[in-house]
Design a protein around this motif. Structure first.
Motif, PDB file in Angstrom:
ATOM      1  N   ASP A 108       0.848  -1.183   0.098  1.00 56.10           N
ATOM      2  CA  ASP A 108       0.092   0.043  -0.132  1.00 56.10           C
ATOM      3  C   ASP A 108       0.973   1.265  -0.129  1.00 56.10           C
ATOM      4  O   ASP A 108       1.581   1.509   1.172  1.00 56.10           O
ATOM      5  CB  ASP A 108      -0.792   0.011   1.238  1.00 56.10           C
ATOM      6  N   THR A 109       1.007   1.939  -1.115  1.00 54.51           N
ATOM      7  CA  THR A 109       2.039   3.237  -1.065  1.00 54.51           C
ATOM      8  C   THR A 109       1.309   4.302  -0.441  1.00 54.51           C
ATOM      9  O   THR A 109       2.166   5.124   0.091  1.00 54.51           O
ATOM     10  CB  THR A 109       1.891   3.650  -2.530  1.00 54.51           C
ATOM     11  N   GLU A 110       0.339   4.491   0.012  1.00 54.94           N
ATOM     12  CA  GLU A 110      -0.658   5.376   1.046  1.00 54.94           C
ATOM     13  C   GLU A 110       0.001   5.122   2.429  1.00 54.94           C
ATOM     14  O   GLU A 110       0.197   6.266   3.124  1.00 54.94           O
ATOM     15  CB  GLU A 110      -1.929   5.366   1.064  1.00 54.94           C
ATOM     16  N   GLU A 111      -0.135   4.223   2.839  1.00 51.00           N
ATOM     17  CA  GLU A 111       0.231   3.568   4.293  1.00 51.00           C
ATOM     18  C   GLU A 111       0.550   2.222   4.362  1.00 51.00           C
ATOM     19  O   GLU A 111      -0.147   1.235   4.742  1.00 51.00           O
ATOM     20  CB  GLU A 111      -1.313   3.885   5.092  1.00 51.00           C
ATOM     21  N   PRO A 112       1.895   2.077   4.317  1.00 52.72           N
ATOM     22  CA  PRO A 112       2.266   0.458   4.157  1.00 52.72           C
ATOM     23  C   PRO A 112       2.216  -0.124   5.793  1.00 52.72           C
ATOM     24  O   PRO A 112       2.572   1.007   6.726  1.00 52.72           O
ATOM     25  CB  PRO A 112       3.763   0.415   3.780  1.00 52.72           C
ATOM     26  N   LEU A 113       1.901  -1.196   6.118  1.00 51.82           N
ATOM     27  CA  LEU A 113       1.564  -1.464   7.283  1.00 51.82           C
ATOM     28  C   LEU A 113       1.474  -3.048   7.450  1.00 51.82           C
ATOM     29  O   LEU A 113       1.382  -3.803   6.642  1.00 51.82           O
ATOM     30  CB  LEU A 113       0.333  -1.256   8.025  1.00 51.82           C
ATOM     31  N   TYR A 114       1.946  -3.556   8.747  1.00 50.62           N
ATOM     32  CA  TYR A 114       1.863  -4.728   9.200  1.00 50.62           C
ATOM     33  C   TYR A 114       0.887  -4.835  10.382  1.00 50.62           C
ATOM     34  O   TYR A 114       0.876  -3.945  11.087  1.00 50.62           O
ATOM     35  CB  TYR A 114       3.216  -5.313   9.576  1.00 50.62           C
ATOM     36  N   VAL A 115       0.084  -5.942  10.400  1.00 50.06           N
ATOM     37  CA  VAL A 115      -0.728  -6.223  11.388  1.00 50.06           C
ATOM     38  C   VAL A 115      -0.179  -7.733  12.088  1.00 50.06           C
ATOM     39  O   VAL A 115      -0.121  -8.578  11.451  1.00 50.06           O
ATOM     40  CB  VAL A 115      -2.314  -6.443  11.198  1.00 50.06           C
ATOM     41  N   PHE A 116       0.379  -7.421  13.079  1.00 48.25           N
ATOM     42  CA  PHE A 116       0.786  -8.695  14.048  1.00 48.25           C
ATOM     43  C   PHE A 116      -0.106  -9.353  14.946  1.00 48.25           C
ATOM     44  O   PHE A 116      -1.043  -8.481  15.553  1.00 48.25           O
ATOM     45  CB  PHE A 116       2.165  -8.282  14.775  1.00 48.25           C
ATOM     46  N   ALA A 117       0.375 -10.383  15.546  1.00 46.68           N
ATOM     47  CA  ALA A 117      -0.533 -10.871  16.918  1.00 46.68           C
ATOM     48  C   ALA A 117       0.743 -11.127  17.884  1.00 46.68           C
ATOM     49  O   ALA A 117       1.926 -11.578  17.376  1.00 46.68           O
ATOM     50  CB  ALA A 117      -1.250 -12.444  16.447  1.00 46.68           C
ATOM     51  N   ASP A 118       0.514 -10.722  18.992  1.00 45.01           N
ATOM     52  CA  ASP A 118       1.617 -10.868  19.918  1.00 45.01           C
ATOM     53  C   ASP A 118       1.377 -12.367  20.551  1.00 45.01           C
ATOM     54  O   ASP A 118       0.736 -13.196  19.950  1.00 45.01           O
ATOM     55  CB  ASP A 118       1.345  -9.825  21.018  1.00 45.01           C
ATOM     56  N   PRO A 119       2.505 -12.653  21.289  1.00 49.92           N
ATOM     57  CA  PRO A 119       2.509 -14.181  21.497  1.00 49.92           C
ATOM     58  C   PRO A 119       1.128 -14.848  22.282  1.00 49.92           C
ATOM     59  O   PRO A 119       0.769 -15.865  22.153  1.00 49.92           O
ATOM     60  CB  PRO A 119       3.325 -14.151  22.667  1.00 49.92           C
ATOM     61  N   GLU A 120       0.266 -13.906  22.683  1.00 45.99           N
ATOM     62  CA  GLU A 120      -1.183 -14.158  23.245  1.00 45.99           C
ATOM     63  C   GLU A 120      -2.075 -14.242  22.104  1.00 45.99           C
ATOM     64  O   GLU A 120      -3.321 -14.450  22.292  1.00 45.99           O
ATOM     65  CB  GLU A 120      -1.463 -13.299  24.595  1.00 45.99           C
ATOM     66  N   GLY A 121      -1.783 -13.671  20.859  1.00 50.94           N
ATOM     67  CA  GLY A 121      -2.758 -13.498  19.829  1.00 50.94           C
ATOM     68  C   GLY A 121      -3.320 -12.111  19.805  1.00 50.94           C
ATOM     69  O   GLY A 121      -4.199 -11.773  18.918  1.00 50.94           O
ATOM     70  N   HIS A 122      -2.912 -11.023  20.671  1.00 50.51           N
ATOM     71  CA  HIS A 122      -3.634  -9.648  20.649  1.00 50.51           C
ATOM     72  C   HIS A 122      -3.011  -9.187  19.317  1.00 50.51           C
ATOM     73  O   HIS A 122      -1.846  -9.149  19.030  1.00 50.51           O
ATOM     74  CB  HIS A 122      -3.345  -8.992  21.678  1.00 50.51           C
ATOM     75  N   PRO A 123      -3.788  -8.438  18.589  1.00 52.75           N
ATOM     76  CA  PRO A 123      -3.357  -7.820  17.218  1.00 52.75           C
ATOM     77  C   PRO A 123      -2.733  -6.418  17.647  1.00 52.75           C
ATOM     78  O   PRO A 123      -3.069  -5.697  18.710  1.00 52.75           O
ATOM     79  CB  PRO A 123      -4.620  -7.799  16.515  1.00 52.75           C
ATOM     80  N   PHE A 124      -1.559  -6.077  17.010  1.00 53.45           N
ATOM     81  CA  PHE A 124      -1.134  -4.700  16.873  1.00 53.45           C
ATOM     82  C   PHE A 124      -0.754  -4.479  15.526  1.00 53.45           C
ATOM     83  O   PHE A 124      -0.343  -5.115  14.754  1.00 53.45           O
ATOM     84  CB  PHE A 124      -0.242  -4.342  18.011  1.00 53.45           C
ATOM     85  N   CYS A 125      -0.771  -3.128  15.202  1.00 47.28           N
ATOM     86  CA  CYS A 125      -0.407  -2.499  13.793  1.00 47.28           C
ATOM     87  C   CYS A 125       0.975  -1.814  14.016  1.00 47.28           C
ATOM     88  O   CYS A 125       1.076  -0.962  15.048  1.00 47.28           O
ATOM     89  CB  CYS A 125      -1.136  -1.675  13.118  1.00 47.28           C
ATOM     90  N   ILE A 126       1.899  -2.035  12.895  1.00 46.89           N
ATOM     91  CA  ILE A 126       2.966  -1.109  12.649  1.00 46.89           C
ATOM     92  C   ILE A 126       2.846  -0.347  11.450  1.00 46.89           C
ATOM     93  O   ILE A 126       2.741  -1.316  10.578  1.00 46.89           O
ATOM     94  CB  ILE A 126       4.261  -1.588  12.982  1.00 46.89           C
ATOM     95  N   PHE A 127       2.710   0.589  11.422  1.00 41.24           N
ATOM     96  CA  PHE A 127       2.523   1.287  10.042  1.00 41.24           C
ATOM     97  C   PHE A 127       3.373   2.633   9.750  1.00 41.24           C
ATOM     98  O   PHE A 127       4.032   3.303  10.691  1.00 41.24           O
ATOM     99  CB  PHE A 127       1.037   1.811   9.567  1.00 41.24           C
ATOM    100  N   VAL A 128       3.606   3.012   8.504  1.00 48.88           N
ATOM    101  CA  VAL A 128       4.253   4.203   8.228  1.00 48.88           C
ATOM    102  C   VAL A 128       3.470   5.393   8.420  1.00 48.88           C
ATOM    103  O   VAL A 128       2.316   5.420   7.603  1.00 48.88           O
ATOM    104  CB  VAL A 128       4.943   4.241   6.842  1.00 48.88           C
ATOM    105  N   GLY A 129       3.641   6.315   8.903  1.00 50.45           N
ATOM    106  CA  GLY A 129       2.854   7.496   9.351  1.00 50.45           C
ATOM    107  C   GLY A 129       3.304   8.291  10.499  1.00 50.45           C
ATOM    108  O   GLY A 129       4.180   7.948  10.958  1.00 50.45           O
ATOM    109  N   ASP A 130       2.297   9.168  10.545  1.00 50.63           N
ATOM    110  CA  ASP A 130       2.460  10.169  11.972  1.00 50.63           C
ATOM    111  C   ASP A 130       1.739   9.749  13.213  1.00 50.63           C
ATOM    112  O   ASP A 130       0.723   9.267  13.231  1.00 50.63           O
ATOM    113  CB  ASP A 130       2.153  11.639  11.636  1.00 50.63           C
TER     114      ASP A 130
END
Length: 138
Positions: free
Chosen positions: A116-138
């Protein structure tokens, strides 16, 4: 006196409180609240609540014991995310560096949207399965 309550921390349920706290401590560079540090080598660690604080006084995370958690099935709606953390980095190079760090700490990728050129990102699951995102942006 403030007209609004201050958000102190986000609380995350975990079946293994220490493991989950350690994951986020390493991922975000947080510190344990005094008294919540891991026990000395060989000592038992019976905790059901831990708190991490930002070194800059920023938002903290707390972890509370849960006997059982249903892992999210997101993007399938059967078991929704319920809560997730959005985090950002300044550029794609840093996104990839943080992806490698997160995976090395035990995260798994749920969604790769780095094309995604507008907002590249990954959605991860932590070891317990909780999701979190890391994306390029402010």
């Amino acid at each position: 006196m403030s007209a609004y309550p201050r958000i102190l921390q986000t609380v995350i349920d975990a079946t293994d409180v220490r493991r989950t706290a350690e994951f986020y401590r390493e991922l975000f560079g947080l510190e344990y609240r005094p008294g919540d540090e891991p026990p000395a080598e060989g000592d038992e660690d019976h905790v059901d609540w831990l708190v991490l604080r930002g070194t800059d006084g920023g938002h903290g995370l707390a972890f509370q014991q849960a006997e059982e958690l249903k892992r999210t099935t997101w993007p399938d709606p059967e078991v929704p995310m319920q809560l997730h953390l959005d985090t950002s980095v300044p550029d794609v190079e840093e996104l990839e560096r943080q992806r490698a760090r997160a995976e090395a700490l035990g995260a798994t990728i749920i969604l790769d949207r780095t094309d995604d050129t507008e907002e590249p990102l990954y959605v991860f699951a932590d070891p317990e399965g909780h999701p979190f995102c890391i994306f390029v942006g402010d």
